[in-house]
Enzyme design. Structure first.
Site, PDB file in Angstrom:
ATOM      1  CB  SER A  51      -1.094  -0.187   1.268  1.00 29.21           C
ATOM      2  OG  SER A  51      -0.299  -0.243   2.567  1.00 29.21           O
ATOM      3  CD  GLU A  52       0.436   3.845   2.462  1.00 24.08           C
ATOM      4  OE1 GLU A  52      -0.748   4.632   2.222  1.00 24.08           O
ATOM      5  OE2 GLU A  52       0.287   2.890   3.225  1.00 24.08           O
ATOM      6  CB  THR A  53       7.179   2.147  -1.119  1.00 22.31           C
ATOM      7  OG1 THR A  53       6.728   0.675  -1.467  1.00 22.31           O
ATOM      8  CG2 THR A  53       9.021   1.975  -0.924  1.00 22.31           C
ATOM      9  CG  HIS A  82       1.120   1.778   7.575  1.00 25.38           C
ATOM     10  ND1 HIS A  82       0.427   2.120   6.523  1.00 25.38           N
ATOM     11  CD2 HIS A  82       2.130   0.829   7.160  1.00 25.38           C
ATOM     12  CE1 HIS A  82       1.065   1.434   5.327  1.00 25.38           C
ATOM     13  NE2 HIS A  82       1.836   0.675   5.852  1.00 25.38           N
TER      14      HIS A  82
END
Length: 283
Positions: A51-53, A82
């Site tokens: 979902s995210e990096t 997060h």
């Protein structure tokens, strides 16, 4: 970035918002991102399929300890929850020393975000809401259809924009939240977070689920930015106590726990993080 300019960089994959590894929300972190273009960052974030990096960089603001850039698979976010906690955890694990003992200052697209140790876990100060207030009737009708709610089930709905364009939906109980079978196509481009209270003695106070569009609408395991907005909304309206714990990811087989604490004018959003993968990537 051409292949002959690529180099090995430290890399961590961190599980955020759970004390039990592999039960929270994973985050990829490139520890040394100096020299990477925005295009290279976006390409790698798309490749990780998370979902995210995030990409850690030296701070450019004199009050910040480090800078972070946050990417989904398709766009850059000014702030996300997060990724903030997972990046802070990784920065400390990689040897970072904050200018002020016990408090980190993260520089990101949304400005400066404070992160501190709170009861043995990291917590970030919820950023201000840039849009807040009831949704209109058209959006409310879309929420009812997309979440397939019966008449009267939706107690309130509000814009909770703090980077991501969240809409908060309040239901009467945690069971109502867990029972949702959304029509993801009907939700369209809305970022929707749903929250409802647990019964006394459940061990947690609220149940949360969040849905957001990407290549397809998906449910997020644990979402710090939404919980930050929801805490400001619910505590500010007297619907939640000044300290509570929310569960998220239950229907996905996760065990996310978001620890919320209001102190003065600040609301702190905390959770545990665990490094599950550590090594290098060539970028």
């Amino acid at each position: 970035m051409t292949s002959n300019s690529m180099r090995s960089r430290p890399f961590h994959q961190v599980d955020v918002f759970s004390g039990e590894p592999y039960k929270g929300n994973p985050l990829a972190v490139v520890v040394d991102a100096e020299g990477l273009s925005s295009q290279a960052m976006q390409g790698f974030a798309n490749w990780t399929n998370l979902s995210e990096t995030t990409f850690l960089l030296p701070a450019t603001h004199p009050d910040a300890d480090y800078k972070v850039r946050i990417f989904t698979g398709s766009e850059e976010f000014p702030f996300a929850g997060h990724p903030t906690l997972g990046s802070a955890h990784t920065w400390l694990e990689a040897g970072g020393v904050p200018k002020t003992d016990g408090v980190l200052v993260q520089e990101c697209g949304a400005g400066l975000v404070r992160v501190k140790h709170d009861a043995g876990r990291l917590a970030f100060a919820a950023p201000p809401l840039t849009r807040f207030g009831p949704v209109g009737e058209e959006v409310r009708a879309q929420l009812m259809a997309g979440l397939q709610l019966a008449d009267g089930a939706l107690l309130d709905a509000s814009w909770l924009v703090n980077g991501p364009r969240w809409i908060g939906v309040l239901l009467g109980s945690a069971d109502d939240v867990l029972a949702i079978e959304p029509d993801l196509a009907a939700l369209g481009e809305l970022n929707v977070g749903v929250i409802g209270p647990h019964k006394e003695g459940a061990g947690v106070d609220f149940e949360v689920r969040t849905f957001f569009p990407g290549d397809a609408m998906i449910e997020d395991p644990v979402t710090g930015s939404f919980n930050a907005g929801a805490a400001q909304w619910l505590i500010g309206s007297g619907r939640a106590p000044r300290e509570y714990v929310a569960a998220q990811g239950t229907v996905l087989g996760r065990a996310g726990r978001i620890h919320v604490r209001a102190e003065g004018d600040d609301i702190w959003i905390g959770g545990e993080s665990t490094t599950c993968i550590q090594g290098t990537v060539v970028l």
